[in-house]
Design a protein around this motif. Structure first.
Motif, PDB file in Angstrom:
ATOM      1  N   LEU A 102      40.872  50.708  40.363  1.00 21.77           N
ATOM      2  CA  LEU A 102      41.931  51.685  40.614  1.00 21.77           C
ATOM      3  C   LEU A 102      43.339  51.125  40.447  1.00 21.77           C
ATOM      4  O   LEU A 102      44.274  51.881  40.200  1.00 21.77           O
ATOM      5  CB  LEU A 102      41.796  52.255  42.028  1.00 21.77           C
ATOM      6  CG  LEU A 102      40.643  53.198  42.269  1.00 21.77           C
ATOM      7  CD1 LEU A 102      40.586  53.591  43.740  1.00 21.77           C
ATOM      8  CD2 LEU A 102      40.777  54.434  41.402  1.00 21.77           C
ATOM      9  N   GLU A 103      43.498  49.837  40.597  1.00 22.13           N
ATOM     10  CA  GLU A 103      44.836  49.238  40.571  1.00 22.13           C
ATOM     11  C   GLU A 103      45.628  49.571  39.306  1.00 22.13           C
ATOM     12  O   GLU A 103      46.818  49.904  39.397  1.00 22.13           O
ATOM     13  CB  GLU A 103      44.746  47.719  40.781  1.00 22.13           C
ATOM     14  CG  GLU A 103      46.048  47.083  41.137  1.00 22.13           C
ATOM     15  CD  GLU A 103      46.684  47.638  42.412  1.00 22.13           C
ATOM     16  OE1 GLU A 103      47.905  47.843  42.402  1.00 22.13           O
ATOM     17  OE2 GLU A 103      45.962  47.877  43.399  1.00 22.13           O
ATOM     18  N   PRO A 161      49.192  56.688  36.937  1.00 21.81           N
ATOM     19  CA  PRO A 161      48.308  57.614  37.647  1.00 21.81           C
ATOM     20  C   PRO A 161      47.938  58.845  36.835  1.00 21.81           C
ATOM     21  O   PRO A 161      46.933  59.485  37.106  1.00 21.81           O
ATOM     22  CB  PRO A 161      49.107  58.002  38.890  1.00 21.81           C
ATOM     23  CG  PRO A 161      50.522  57.713  38.546  1.00 21.81           C
ATOM     24  CD  PRO A 161      50.492  56.570  37.565  1.00 21.81           C
ATOM     25  N   HIS A 162      48.732  59.177  35.836  1.00 24.76           N
ATOM     26  CA  HIS A 162      48.449  60.361  35.029  1.00 24.76           C
ATOM     27  C   HIS A 162      47.184  60.200  34.192  1.00 24.76           C
ATOM     28  O   HIS A 162      46.748  61.141  33.550  1.00 24.76           O
ATOM     29  CB  HIS A 162      49.638  60.662  34.118  1.00 24.76           C
ATOM     30  CG  HIS A 162      49.964  59.537  33.199  1.00 24.76           C
ATOM     31  ND1 HIS A 162      50.722  58.450  33.605  1.00 24.76           N
ATOM     32  CD2 HIS A 162      49.605  59.303  31.924  1.00 24.76           C
ATOM     33  CE1 HIS A 162      50.830  57.604  32.588  1.00 24.76           C
ATOM     34  NE2 HIS A 162      50.161  58.094  31.562  1.00 24.76           N
ATOM     35  N   ASN A 222      38.540  49.723  52.986  1.00 21.99           N
ATOM     36  CA  ASN A 222      38.368  51.170  52.930  1.00 21.99           C
ATOM     37  C   ASN A 222      39.709  51.873  53.130  1.00 21.99           C
ATOM     38  O   ASN A 222      40.041  52.821  52.404  1.00 21.99           O
ATOM     39  CB  ASN A 222      37.355  51.619  53.987  1.00 21.99           C
ATOM     40  CG  ASN A 222      37.207  53.113  54.052  1.00 21.99           C
ATOM     41  OD1 ASN A 222      37.956  53.777  54.759  1.00 21.99           O
ATOM     42  ND2 ASN A 222      36.252  53.637  53.314  1.00 21.99           N
ATOM     43  N   ALA A 223      40.493  51.408  54.095  1.00 23.41           N
ATOM     44  CA  ALA A 223      41.803  52.017  54.367  1.00 23.41           C
ATOM     45  C   ALA A 223      42.735  51.863  53.164  1.00 23.41           C
ATOM     46  O   ALA A 223      43.479  52.791  52.823  1.00 23.41           O
ATOM     47  CB  ALA A 223      42.418  51.392  55.614  1.00 23.41           C
ATOM     48  N   VAL A 224      42.685  50.714  52.504  1.00 25.45           N
ATOM     49  CA  VAL A 224      43.531  50.484  51.329  1.00 25.45           C
ATOM     50  C   VAL A 224      43.138  51.431  50.196  1.00 25.45           C
ATOM     51  O   VAL A 224      43.998  52.012  49.526  1.00 25.45           O
ATOM     52  CB  VAL A 224      43.452  49.004  50.878  1.00 25.45           C
ATOM     53  CG1 VAL A 224      44.114  48.797  49.530  1.00 25.45           C
ATOM     54  CG2 VAL A 224      44.085  48.100  51.923  1.00 25.45           C
ATOM     55  N   ILE A 225      41.843  51.598  49.974  1.00 24.08           N
ATOM     56  CA  ILE A 225      41.377  52.496  48.903  1.00 24.08           C
ATOM     57  C   ILE A 225      41.801  53.935  49.194  1.00 24.08           C
ATOM     58  O   ILE A 225      42.289  54.637  48.302  1.00 24.08           O
ATOM     59  CB  ILE A 225      39.847  52.394  48.731  1.00 24.08           C
ATOM     60  CG1 ILE A 225      39.477  51.045  48.128  1.00 24.08           C
ATOM     61  CG2 ILE A 225      39.325  53.536  47.855  1.00 24.08           C
ATOM     62  CD1 ILE A 225      37.995  50.746  48.138  1.00 24.08           C
TER      63      ILE A 225
END
Length: 160
Positions: free
Chosen positions: A43-44, A50-51, A109-112
């Motif tokens: 994801l990074e 992000p588009h 999990n919180a970061v994701i």
């Protein structure tokens, strides 16, 4: 559902693992932690662009990791139950390793979830993602054996 009320989905009280299973449980948590770290690596790059992700993909990520977050209490409570027992020094050390792994797992999990929320603001609608695929597939309608996909001669790129 809240802690101690029989489980998140009403299945009743969980089957709590004995402290003798601490090595197995730690291995499971570490495997999940590794999977979360792999997801973060995936994801990074989307943070910078992000588009590239559509709404559906980001919503699915959020859905999966919200379930993981909602079940986190089971891992935490297992560690708390083990710590409350009369443990040998070796068992206590293993339980401490387990608890540290669970804390790292919860943090990942919180970061994701935070990253997914950040990405959700700039994703493309699913309809645009499908349209982008249609435009590309129209351009590459003909496949030439042994030479891969090539644009159809004389066909303009519809994206222009």
């Amino acid at each position: 559902m809240a802690r101690g009320d029989g489980g998140r989905d009403g299945r009743g009280e969980p089957e709590w693992r004995p402290v003798t299973d601490v090595d197995m449980m730690t291995a499971i948590v570490l495997e999940q932690l590794g999977a979360n770290r792999d997801q973060l690596l995936t994801l990074e790059p989307a943070r910078r662009a992000p588009h590239l992700l559509d709404d559906h993909t980001v919503e699915r990520i959020k859905q999966v990791f919200e379930v993981q977050r909602d079940d986190m209490w089971l891992w935490v409570e297992t560690g708390e139950r083990w710590r409350a027992q009369d443990l040998t020094a070796a068992e206590a050390a293993k339980v401490d390793q387990y608890v540290a792994a669970v804390e790292a797992f919860a943090a990942s999990n919180a970061v994701i979830l935070a990253l997914a929320d950040e990405l959700a603001a700039d994703t493309i609608p699913r309809s645009n993602a499908i349209w982008r695929w249609v435009r590309c597939s129209a351009r590459f309608r003909r496949c030439r054996p042994g030479r891969g996909l090539r644009p159809v001669p004389g066909r303009r790129d519809l994206a222009r």
